[in-house]
Each structure stands twice: as structure tokens, then as C-alpha cells.
Design an enzyme around this catalytic site. Structure first.
Site, short mmCIF file in Angstrom:
data_model
loop_
_atom_site.label_atom_id
_atom_site.label_comp_id
_atom_site.label_asym_id
_atom_site.label_seq_id
_atom_site.Cartn_x
_atom_site.Cartn_y
_atom_site.Cartn_z
N HIS A 1 39.61 33.64 -6.50
CA HIS A 1 40.73 32.75 -6.55
C HIS A 1 41.65 32.71 -5.48
O HIS A 1 42.68 32.04 -5.31
CB HIS A 1 41.60 33.08 -7.81
CG HIS A 1 41.05 32.82 -9.01
ND1 HIS A 1 40.20 33.72 -9.69
CD2 HIS A 1 40.98 31.62 -9.92
CE1 HIS A 1 39.64 33.40 -10.93
NE2 HIS A 1 40.07 32.20 -11.17
N LYS B 1 39.59 20.80 -9.25
CA LYS B 1 40.88 19.89 -9.69
C LYS B 1 41.64 19.73 -8.54
O LYS B 1 42.05 18.48 -8.46
CB LYS B 1 41.71 20.83 -10.60
CG LYS B 1 41.56 20.00 -12.05
CD LYS B 1 42.60 20.41 -12.74
CE LYS B 1 42.29 20.85 -14.34
NZ LYS B 1 43.00 21.48 -15.06
N HIS C 1 28.77 22.41 -15.86
CA HIS C 1 28.75 22.79 -17.40
C HIS C 1 27.42 22.02 -17.69
O HIS C 1 26.56 22.50 -18.48
CB HIS C 1 29.74 22.61 -18.23
CG HIS C 1 30.99 23.17 -17.69
ND1 HIS C 1 32.25 22.26 -17.49
CD2 HIS C 1 31.64 24.65 -17.45
CE1 HIS C 1 33.17 23.34 -17.23
NE2 HIS C 1 32.80 24.48 -17.11
N HIS D 1 32.66 19.51 -16.90
CA HIS D 1 32.19 18.89 -15.76
C HIS D 1 30.81 19.00 -15.46
O HIS D 1 30.13 19.61 -16.21
CB HIS D 1 33.33 19.20 -14.70
CG HIS D 1 33.06 20.82 -14.13
ND1 HIS D 1 32.23 21.22 -13.91
CD2 HIS D 1 34.08 21.79 -14.08
CE1 HIS D 1 32.37 22.79 -13.53
NE2 HIS D 1 33.42 22.76 -13.80
N CYS E 1 43.36 40.42 -11.48
CA CYS E 1 43.53 38.97 -11.24
C CYS E 1 43.65 38.44 -12.72
O CYS E 1 42.66 38.41 -13.30
CB CYS E 1 42.22 38.56 -10.82
SG CYS E 1 42.14 36.84 -10.39
N CYS F 1 42.04 38.29 -4.67
CA CYS F 1 40.63 38.24 -5.54
C CYS F 1 39.82 37.18 -4.87
O CYS F 1 40.16 36.10 -4.07
CB CYS F 1 41.10 37.54 -6.77
SG CYS F 1 39.69 36.84 -7.72
N CYS G 1 40.80 35.91 -13.20
CA CYS G 1 39.48 36.20 -13.85
C CYS G 1 39.72 37.33 -14.95
O CYS G 1 38.64 37.40 -15.67
CB CYS G 1 38.90 37.28 -12.69
SG CYS G 1 38.52 36.54 -11.13
N LYS H 1 33.32 22.55 -2.48
CA LYS H 1 33.48 23.02 -3.86
C LYS H 1 34.18 22.24 -4.73
O LYS H 1 34.94 21.44 -4.39
CB LYS H 1 34.42 24.34 -3.70
CG LYS H 1 34.23 25.38 -4.87
CD LYS H 1 34.75 26.69 -4.64
CE LYS H 1 34.85 27.45 -6.14
NZ LYS H 1 35.57 28.89 -6.03
N1 MSP Z 1 33.34 32.01 -20.64
C1 MSP Z 1 32.72 32.43 -19.42
C2 MSP Z 1 31.24 32.80 -19.72
C3 MSP Z 1 30.69 33.69 -20.90
S1 MSP Z 1 29.49 33.67 -21.28
C4 MSP Z 1 29.26 34.98 -22.40
C5 MSP Z 1 32.77 31.58 -18.32
N2 MSP Z 1 33.01 30.20 -18.70
S2 MSP Z 1 33.17 28.80 -17.66
O1 MSP Z 1 33.39 27.85 -18.26
O2 MSP Z 1 33.80 29.23 -16.47
O3 MSP Z 1 31.34 28.69 -17.25
C6 MSP Z 1 30.83 29.16 -15.95
C7 MSP Z 1 29.61 28.51 -16.15
O4 MSP Z 1 29.51 27.03 -16.00
C8 MSP Z 1 28.65 28.82 -14.89
O5 MSP Z 1 27.89 30.04 -14.84
C9 MSP Z 1 27.86 27.85 -14.91
O6 MSP Z 1 26.75 27.92 -16.00
C10 MSP Z 1 28.66 26.55 -15.18
N3 MSP Z 1 29.00 26.28 -14.14
C11 MSP Z 1 30.62 25.96 -13.61
N4 MSP Z 1 30.72 25.33 -12.51
C12 MSP Z 1 29.80 25.25 -11.93
C13 MSP Z 1 29.18 24.60 -10.67
N5 MSP Z 1 29.95 24.06 -9.77
N6 MSP Z 1 27.88 24.62 -10.32
C14 MSP Z 1 27.00 24.79 -11.38
N7 MSP Z 1 27.18 25.71 -12.44
C15 MSP Z 1 28.84 25.81 -12.76
O7 MSP Z 1 32.52 31.96 -17.22
#
Ligand code: MSP
Length: 644
Positions: free
Chosen positions: A146, A298, A21, A18, A126, A143, A129, A295
């Protein structure tokens, strides 16, 4: 050659990609492209995190085996990035055998060092997490992330002796200001380190979870999220023996959002230290995107699909908006209207128009060929050149700090400066006067500026920039440029270079409302307005000139008591004293919105008294349902300037 290694987090495959990412990955891509223009040999890594309870659960919910499930979702990430013009060098998956081998090797090394021990632990766990929480970290027993009640779990597990490195880590963070940035996150980490750290649970018994990497020293256990995931940053470089590791690890930069600050700022450096490896060079942390202040989730149904946005407005515009709108370290708010506004102001008006008018002029005055000019520059040319060099040097400074929004701001000062330069040198006038020498100088400088602008936007808008280069009759090859030289030189295009006839890079956009009933109503009102207007009495130019219209600067603004419609303003209209104007705009503007802005004022209207206050003029606005929008000028104009 200097190297630059940049990584994104590896994303969990229990959800589709999304906006969040996409943002991190585009930010890393833009910084990586910038470093390529700086002449560095770069390596850009992204990938997917595929082990753990949540992912197993997601595959079970879909009724497929976990291997097929992770392959399917990981592919969605891999396929999406090229569509967003993201050019990574390697895509790591934690289910790759090479990655697993690397994790096992490091585990063994840390175990042999005596930094992994077996112990019993009871704590609040949790499942969201996949982490234990201490009492202090809980919010109302839930948590913090969550907001769900936790399960108390007591079991025997392996632990990494993280606490042994606490003092060393504090010392390291304090001694290297470059290590964690921006500053607020560095301070947040130091605050975490003021509490006692504790050790890190790194395993799961296979009786509870098998979807992980088996511990090399105990086949009844698998390793769990962070000890697996963080190591992707070195397994992807082929640690230990691969040349890539030797070459790129010393320049490693991780880009993450604030949600995973602790694992990257605390777990990861202590793991590296224990394994006897050098630390990464820099951790760069950004904020969170919200969608219209909420925020993204989903359950709220407000997930922003990156592909939908880039399909609608173009990949370059989508990337530009994300990079321009979010300041590194602060949260950002996404709205489609915000995107359209930025698009129209920065891309359609400033950059798009600059190209449109410059190309059209070159065709009109020089049959589309850049004129030769090697004479002296006039004062206004030198000022333009100065602005260009200064803005490029600011741009470089900001990019080095990953502050892409500010880098773009600096670049746009230059782009707007070029528009003003065209306005003030007035090539059409020079052409009319037959002043070919001066016209050649101006056009030559404008085209040197366009080349610079195209180069500057490339890291964020590679596709649009490459089209600009084509339109300028130039080849683009990232490896051929040297940004440092660009902040010292104004490179003119070779005389005779043929440019395109038309540009049309960013045609203006309108937000198409989903509510077509609303649209119809607006169209109806507009038609009615047109009809009313056509019936209005015509006036001649003399009558119009009787209006004393001037630019005013709002020095103070405040609400008027006993009414929610009026604001009292002190407005500088270029006279000795400020004018008091009482304006019926309070339903659309707060005092803060209007204070320190420029407005258009009718200065020769007979004064009237409203709520006991004399109003000495009127400010102009456009009216639409609902509300009104004040007329303003795009760039700073001297208060009192005549409007006509
Ligand atoms: N798998 C772990 C990371 C391991 S790294 C060794 C993880 N994955 S995640 O799919 O949850 O991705 C988190 C990352 O996605 C955040 O740190 C950021 O880079 C990005 N984002 C997810 N949602 C976001 C927002 N709403 N806003 C900005 N970035 C965010 O954590």
C-alpha cells in the site's frame, strides 16, 4: 468416479468485481469444465470474504450496517459470474453460520493441540493488509503493497504456532513437485521459508474490531482475516461430517494470484497440519493483470469492468482473450486493442472462417448433409489426423497443468491446420472434376475436425462451442464426452447429419475510438485516398506480372547510423545469397520487431543507394496516419515464394 475440486480466492466485498477477479474465476471455470470433459466429478467453489476492518470501514463510509453492506456487494459477485458463463457449484460467504461454526471448531481443535497461545506483541500494522510487518519486510518504513506509513500497535492477542511447522513444510514442498506451481512461485515460497517464520497473529480484541468470528475459548476476541478466510475451502464442503468433504477434499486445487501466495502456501498448509487434516493437492498461482502497463486501480481510473467488455465483444470472446493472453505465472497486459486484434486473428479469421467456409461447401456440394465415407485415407488426410491427435494430446497436457494459454495455442495449431488442409485439398476443384469419392473423404474429415475444434474450445467458450455443436447438427452434453478418447480417435459425423447453412460466429470487430474527432479525421483521409486511387492510371495483368513480388524472410535487421528513419535488412528471398534492403520503416519498427518475420518484397526494382548502402529491393507496407504496417503472410511460407 475420480473427483476434482477447484476453488478461487474468496473476494473482499469492499470493492466491486473487476477484471482481476473475473480472470481468476474464468480460469477456474475453464479448468473445471476441462476436468468435466475428462470424465471427473467436479466441484467448483467461489465466494466472498466478508469480515474485517476494511469491510467495516467501507460499510461505515456508506452509512449502512455491515450486514446489509456485505449482502449488497456479495450479490454483485454472485450475479456477475453467470453473465460471464461461470458455472460454480457453491458460493460461500464467510458470514454464513455454517462457516462460522466450522472456524470455531477448527480453532478449538488447534487450541486443544496446544498450537494457539496468548501473548503480547508489538509490531508495525498495515490497516490495508490487516497484517503485521517485520522490519525486514518494510520498504522505506512503508507497507510494500500500500506504500503507506504503518501504525505501531502493541496489544495482547492469540497466536498460531506456525513456526513449529516450518521444517516440515519445507520438506513437504520439496517432496511434492505438484504442490505449488508454476516453479517460480514454488521457489519464492522456499525462499520465504529460508527466513525464520515466526508465529501468526490470529485475533483482534473486540475493543478494536467486532466484525469477525468470536473465538470459542475467549469471547473478548474475534478471529481475523486469514484464520477465518482460508477455512472457507473446507467449510464449503461441510467439514467435518459432510459427504462432500470426504469426496472432494482429496482432490483440492486452489487458484490464486501472486498477491496471496504466502497465506496459501504457508499459513494454510500449517493450519491444516496442526488441525490434523490432509493438505490440499495443488496450489496454482497466476500473475497480475495490468492495464496498458499500469497497475489497475481506482485512483488511476483504469479499472476494467468485465461486464462492459463481454457486453461489447461477447462473453466467449472476452473469456478467450483473457485465457489466451496471460501465460500462467506471468503478468499480463490488458488493452481493448489487444482484445480486438486477437478477436480478428484467432476468432474471426481462423475459427470463424473455418466454420463459414466448411458449412457453405457442404451445402454447395452435398445439400448440407455430411457424406458417408468409410474408405481409406490419403497421405494428406493421415497427416491431418496426426496433427489433430497430437494437438489434442498437447492440449490435455497443458490443461492438466492449468496452462490454458498454451492449451489454446496447441488447439489453434489444429484449427489453422484444418484451414490449410482445405486449401490444399481444394474441395471446389474435386467438385469441378466430379471426384465424389475424394470429395466425400475430405468433407467427412473436415467435419470430424470441426466437431473436435468445437469440443476443444468449450471449456473457454462454452456458449460459442454449444452454438458450433448446434450448427453441426449435434447435441452437446459435457458428461458424454471423453477427452482422452479424443486424442486417440477422429470421430466422424454420422452420414446424413444436417448442418446449418451459415455460421457467422465471430464477425470481425473494429475498435470504436472514444475520440470521435479522431475517427472523423481518419474517415476523411480514407475518402481522400479513395478519390486519389480512382484517378490512377489502369494497368493490365501483363504489366502487373512484370513485378517480381516474393515472400522474404528477414534474417538480420539493424539501425542505419545517422538516421532514425532507415533499417538495414538482410532478406532471404530464395536466392543463393541474402539481399540487402534499406527500408524507411524505422519510425514504426525496431530491428527486433522485424527480425525473423516474413515480408513481401519487390525484387526487380532498380537498386538505389541510401546513406552509402545499396538497397536491392523494397518491402511492401500499408500506409496510414500515423505510421505504417508491413504486409506479411499469416502462416509460414517458403522464402522466395511468388506473390501474385
Ligand atoms: N479475501 C482475500 C482472499 C482470501 S482467500 C481465502 C483477498 N481478496 S481480494 O478481493 O483482494 O482478491 C484477490 C484476488 O483477486 C487475487 O489473488 C486474484 O485472484 C484476483 N485479482 C485481483 N486483482 C488482480 C489483478 N490485477 N490481476 C489478476 N488477478 C487479480 O485477497
Amino acid at each position: 468416479m475420480d473427483t476434482f475440486y477447484i476453488t478461487t480466492p474468496i473476494y473482499y466485498v469492499n470493492a466491486n468485481p473487476h477484471l482481476g477477479h473475473a480472470y481468476t474465476t474464468i480460469l477456474a471455470d475453464a479448468v473445471n469444465r476441462f476436468q468435466r470433459l475428462m470424465g471427473k466429478e467436479t466441484f467448483f467453489l467461489t465466494g466472498t470474504d466478508e469480515h474485517g476492518e476494511k469491510i467495516l470501514q467501507a460499510s461505515e463510509e456508506k452509512g449502512v450496517n455491515p450486514g446489509d453492506y456485505v449482502e449488497e456487494v456479495s450479490k454483485k459477485f454472485r450475479d456477475l459470474w453467470p453473465d460471464l458463463d461461470i458455472e460454480y457449484d457453491y458460493f460461500i460467504r464467510t458470514t454464513y453460520p455454517e462457516h462460522k461454526a466450522c472456524v470455531q471448531k477448527i480453532l478449538q481443535q488447534v487450541y486443544d493441540n496446544g498450537d494457539i497461545y496468548f501473548g503480547e506483541y508489538g509490531g508495525y500494522y498495515c490497516h490495508g493488509c490487516e497484517a503485521f510487518y517485520t522490519d525486514r519486510e518494510l520498504e522505506d518504513g512503508k507497507c510494500p503493497d500500500h506504500q503507506k506509513p504503518l501504525e505501531y500497535i502493541q496489544e495482547k492477542n492469540y497466536f498460531f504456532r506456525m513456526s513449529a511447522y516450518q521444517d516440515w513444510l519445507i520438506e513437504h514442498i520439496n517432496s511434492d513437485p505438484y504442490f505449488i506451481q508454476p516453479e517460480n512461485f514454488k521457489n519464492e515460497v522456499l525462499a520465504m521459508l529460508r527466513e525464520s517464520l515466526g508465529d501468526l497473529c490470529i485475533s483482534r480484541p473486540k475493543t478494536r474490531l467486532t466484525w469477525g468470528i468470536e473465538l470459542p475459548f475467549d469471547s473478548d476476541y474475534v478471529t481475523y482475516v486469514w484464520f477465518d478466510a482460508l477455512l472457507n475451502y473446507i467449510s464449503a464442503l461441510g467439514w467435518p461430517e459432510d459427504e462432500n468433504f470426504r469426496k472432494f477434499w482429496p482432490s483440492a486445487h486452489h487458484v490464486v494470484a501472486k498477491d496471496i501466495l504466502k497465506p496459501h502456501a504457508i499459513f494454510w498448509p500449517t493450519m491444516l497440519k496442526s488441525a490434523g487434516l490432509d493438505l490440499y493437492k495443488g496450489l496454482r498461482v497466476h500473475g497480475y493483470w495490468k492495464v496498458e502497463e499500469a497497475k489497475m486501480s481506482k485512483s488511476l481510473g483504469n479499472i476494467v469492468e468485465p461486464l462492459a467488455m463481454s457486453g461489447k465483444y461477447g462473453t466467449s470472446a472476452f473469456r478467450y482473450f483473457l485465457m489466451r493472453e496471460m501465460q500462467l505465472g506471468l503478468d499480463g497486459s490488458f488493452s481493448e486493442q489487444g482484445l480486438v486484434n486477437r478477436f480478428n486473428a484467432d476468432l474471426a479469421n481462423d475459427l470463424g472462417n473455418l466454420f463459414n467456409r466448411a458449412l457453405a461447401m457442404l451445402h454447395k456440394y452435398f445439400r448440407g448433409e455430411v457424406p458417408a465415407y468409410d474408405g481409406d485415407w490419403a497421405q494428406e488426410d493421415l497427416e491431418m489426423i496426426d496433427l489433430g491427435l497430437q494437438s489434442f494430446s498437447d492440449y490435455i497436457d497443458y490443461y492438466q497443468q492449468f496452462r490454458v494459454a498454451q492449451a489454446l495455442e496447441a488447439l489453434w495449431e489444429f484449427i489453422r491446420g484444418l484451414n490449410k488442409y482445405i486449401d490444399s485439398t481444394a474441395p471446389w476443384q474435386l467438385n469441378k472434376e466430379g471426384n465424389l469419392e475424394r470429395l466425400s473423404a475430405v468433407m467427412s474429415l473436415v467435419f470430424a475436425g470441426l466437431r473436435k475444434a468445437a469440443l476443444g474450445v468449450w471449456p473457454v467458450m462454452p456458449r460459442a462451442a454449444e452454438t458450433m455443436f448446434e450448427q453441426l447438427g449435434l447435441d452437446f452434453n459435457a458428461e458424454k464426452f471423453d477427452l482422452l478418447r479424443e486424442s486417440e480417435n477422429f470421430v466422424q459425423l454420422a452420414a446424413g447429419t444436417r448442418v446449418a447453412k451459415k455460421s457467422n460466429l465471430f464477425p470481425r470487430q473494429e475498435l470504436v475510438s472514444k475520440d470521435s474527432g479522431e475517427q472523423e479525421k481518419k474517415k476523411g483521409a480514407a475518402k481522400e485516398n479513395r478519390e486519389k486511387n480512382s484517378q490512377k492510371k489502369q494497368i493490365d495483368i501483363k504489366q502487373f506480372q512484370e513485378l517480381d513480388l516474393r515472400i522474404g524472410y528477414v534474417v538480420n535487421a539493424e539501425n542505419v547510423v545517422e538516421t532514425d528513419k532507415l533499417l538495414r535488412l538482410d532478406v532471404d528471398v530464395g536466392e543463393e545469397r541474402y539481399r540487402q534492403i534499406v527500408a524507411g520503416i524505422a519510425e514504426s519498427y525496431s530491428p527486433d520487431d522485424i527480425q525473423h518475420t516474413q515480408v513481401v518484397v519487390v525484387c526487380n526494382l532498380k537498386p538505389v543507394t541510401l546513406k552509402g548502402l545499396t538497397s536491392e529491393g523494397m518491402i511492401l507496407s500499408a500506409h496510414q496516419d500515423p505510421g505504417l504496417t508491413l504486409l506479411s503472410v499469416k502462416s509460414g511460407v517458403q522464402p522466395g515464394s511468388k506473390v501474385g
